[in-house]
Design an enzyme around this catalytic site. Structure first.
Site, PDB file in Angstrom:
ATOM      1  N   LYS A 103      -7.523  -6.300  15.016  1.00  0.00           N
ATOM      2  CA  LYS A 103      -7.724  -6.862  13.681  1.00  0.00           C
ATOM      3  C   LYS A 103      -6.349  -7.061  13.057  1.00  0.00           C
ATOM      4  O   LYS A 103      -5.746  -6.137  12.533  1.00  0.00           O
ATOM      5  CB  LYS A 103      -8.552  -5.942  12.779  1.00  0.00           C
TER       6      LYS A 103
ATOM      7  N   GLU B  61       1.400   4.513  12.224  1.00  0.00           N
ATOM      8  CA  GLU B  61       2.795   4.181  11.889  1.00  0.00           C
ATOM      9  C   GLU B  61       2.734   3.659  10.460  1.00  0.00           C
ATOM     10  O   GLU B  61       2.227   2.572  10.214  1.00  0.00           O
ATOM     11  CB  GLU B  61       3.346   3.145  12.869  1.00  0.00           C
TER      12      GLU B  61
ATOM     13  N   CYS C  74       9.092  -1.139   6.840  1.00  0.00           N
ATOM     14  CA  CYS C  74       8.863   0.280   6.570  1.00  0.00           C
ATOM     15  C   CYS C  74      10.105   1.126   6.843  1.00  0.00           C
ATOM     16  O   CYS C  74      10.256   2.212   6.283  1.00  0.00           O
ATOM     17  CB  CYS C  74       7.684   0.786   7.389  1.00  0.00           C
TER      18      CYS C  74
ATOM     19  N   GLU D 274       7.470   3.634  -2.143  1.00  0.00           N
ATOM     20  CA  GLU D 274       7.883   2.562  -1.239  1.00  0.00           C
ATOM     21  C   GLU D 274       7.621   1.233  -1.949  1.00  0.00           C
ATOM     22  O   GLU D 274       6.476   0.833  -2.134  1.00  0.00           O
ATOM     23  CB  GLU D 274       7.103   2.632   0.071  1.00  0.00           C
TER      24      GLU D 274
END
Length: 475
Positions: A171, A246, A279, A378
């Protein structure tokens, strides 16, 4: 606008079980560039069933057979690299030169790395003279990938799953699905058997949740936000399936007094790369007090010199943020930063000359402390926070004072200190003095940055079960 695409299930392109169109938006123009279908439970079930049926035969294929298919996949990937670059540039806003060199290049780099690791990889290992340890495919895998590095993450999941004998349902992000659909074409043309690789488009609340909780899925491999990773882990808990994550990061880039003269400039460039949507971006710059004013000035100059423009433009620049939602989030956090710290470059709104598209100004904040929102969250945009430190101990403490632990950075000419600090940083990766990681190096984090490792032999092992067998006489 591109022609509408359906799902890839059991080796065929199939229509969705029910109409549910979703517009893909070009972030450079804010215009619709494609339409996809979002799947429902019936589509998810069909894809999982195809993968389950295919597993019995695919898991028994030989290493040589799987290697041949992966080599063919790499050949097709490289031959159609320009199509892939154009798709990623349009769907998520990567400038076309970056898309060609790094977005597409990440996929081929990792595929080559897996082939090298696979060549020496053994699925049977002698434990004693009469006991064997077998590594066997985990089963049907749900692969849920993000929009920011589409091919990087699809290859890091689909290729090791395929190599180890697993079957899968991918997906891709509904925001940037075109590259995933193109990858499905590559897999089909490489001759991968029906049911081994399946693709269903959908959002996290729909297909993502359905895959995470599906009783016939043995493993979920997910890359994305920490929030979503937690939700997937909870959904997967009822069936005790393996979950490899992750997730996000808030990397610290520690610049000591003896760092390279251009360390701050290089750090800012790295922070802004891919419009800050990585990231592992070094978004917290920790600078020794003796270099602090110089670093602030250099980072601000770098931000002001960073060109922002459409993804279709050639040259070195950064493109738009991926979506209106991401743009609004970044703008809100810049506004918060302006109330917390000293703004030295960038700020709110689009750069001059750009009145359409999700463009953000490369932004630098100085006099940041690690308790501020912009140092904790973040941001996932071209926003750099600069923090002063006095001692090595203080720098390590600040770097580790975060819920994340993906990648940290160390800049110093003192080799002993570089190794000493690297050992104490609580992160899955530590890059020192701008030295990149080797092909096949394990990618992953500590704490809320996740629990899996991707790439090379470590990435292959993620998709394997360990079986001990006694009484196995030496051959």
């Amino acid at each position: 606008m591109l022609e509408k695409r359906d799902f890839y299930i059991n080796g065929q392109w199939v229509a969705p079980s029910a109409p549910n169109d979703f517009a893909v938006i070009d972030p450079s123009t804010e215009e619709q560039c494609a339409v996809i279908s979002l799947g429902g439970q019936a589509d998810t079930d069909a894809a999982v069933a195809a993968a389950r049926i295919a597993f019995d035969s695919w898991s028994q294929t030989t290493k040589d057979e799987r290697t041949a298919l992966l080599k063919k996949l790499l050949e097709i990937y490289n031959a159609r690299a320009e199509e892939m670059a154009q798709a990623m540039s349009m769907e998520m806003g990567a400038p076309i030169d970056l898309a060609r060199a790094q977005q597409v290049g990440a996929g081929s780099w990792h595929l080559e790395g897996f082939l090298k690791a696979f060549d020496d990889f053994s699925f049977e290992r002698d434990f004693t003279a009469t006991e064997k340890t077998l590594l066997e495919p985990v089963g049907v895998c749900a692969l849920i990938t993000p929009w920011n590095w589409p091919m990087n993450q699809i290859v890091l999941k689909a290729v090791p799953a395929m190599a180890t004998g697993c079957t899968m349902v991918l997906k891709p992000s509904e925001i940037a699905p075109l590259s995933g659909l193109l990858f499905a074409e590559f897999v089909h043309d490489a001759g991968v058997p029906p049911g081994v690789f399946n693709l269903v488009n959908g959002d996290g609340a729909g297909v993502g949740s359905q895959l995470s909780a599906h009783p016939d899925v043995d493993m979920v491999s997910f890359t994305g936000s920490t929030r979503a990773g937690i939700a997937i882990s909870k959904a997967a808990a009822d069936t005790l399936k393996r979950v490899s994550l992750e997730l996000g990061g808030k990397g610290a880039n520690i610049i000591f007094e003896d760092a390279h003269p251009k360390a701050a400039k290089q750090g800012a460039i790295r922070c802004f790369r891919n419009t800050g949507q990585s990231c592992n971006a070094p978004t917290r710059m920790l600078v020794h007090s003796s270099r602090y004013d110089e670093a602030v000035e250099m980072a601000a100059e770098t931000a002001n010199a960073t060109r922002v423009g459409p993804a279709s433009d050639e040259g070195k620049h950064i493109g738009p943020l991926v979506s209106k939602a991401q743009y609004d989030k970044v703008q809100a956090l810049i506004e918060t930063g302006m109330s917390e710290a000293r703004l030295v470059a960038g700020g709110l709104g689009r750069p001059d000359g750009l009145n359409r598209g999700y463009y953000a100004k490369p932004t630098v904040f100085a006099d940041v402390t690690n308790d501020m929102t912009i140092a904790r969250e973040e941001i996932f945009g071209p926003v750099l926070s600069i923090i002063r430190f006095e001692t090595e101990e203080e720098a390590i403490a600040i770097a580790n004072d975060t819920p994340y632990g993906l990648t940290n950075y160390v800049q110093t000419e003192d080799d002993e200190r570089r190794r000493r600090v690297a050992r104490r940083l609580r992160s899955g990766m530590v890059e020192t003095n701008g030295q990149g990681f080797a092909q096949g190096s394990p990618f992953g984090g500590y704490k809320q940055s996740g629990n899996g490792r991707e790439g090379g032999a470590y990435g292959l092992e993620e998709f394997l079960e360990v079986k001990a067998v006694s009484g196995w006489a030496a051959e």
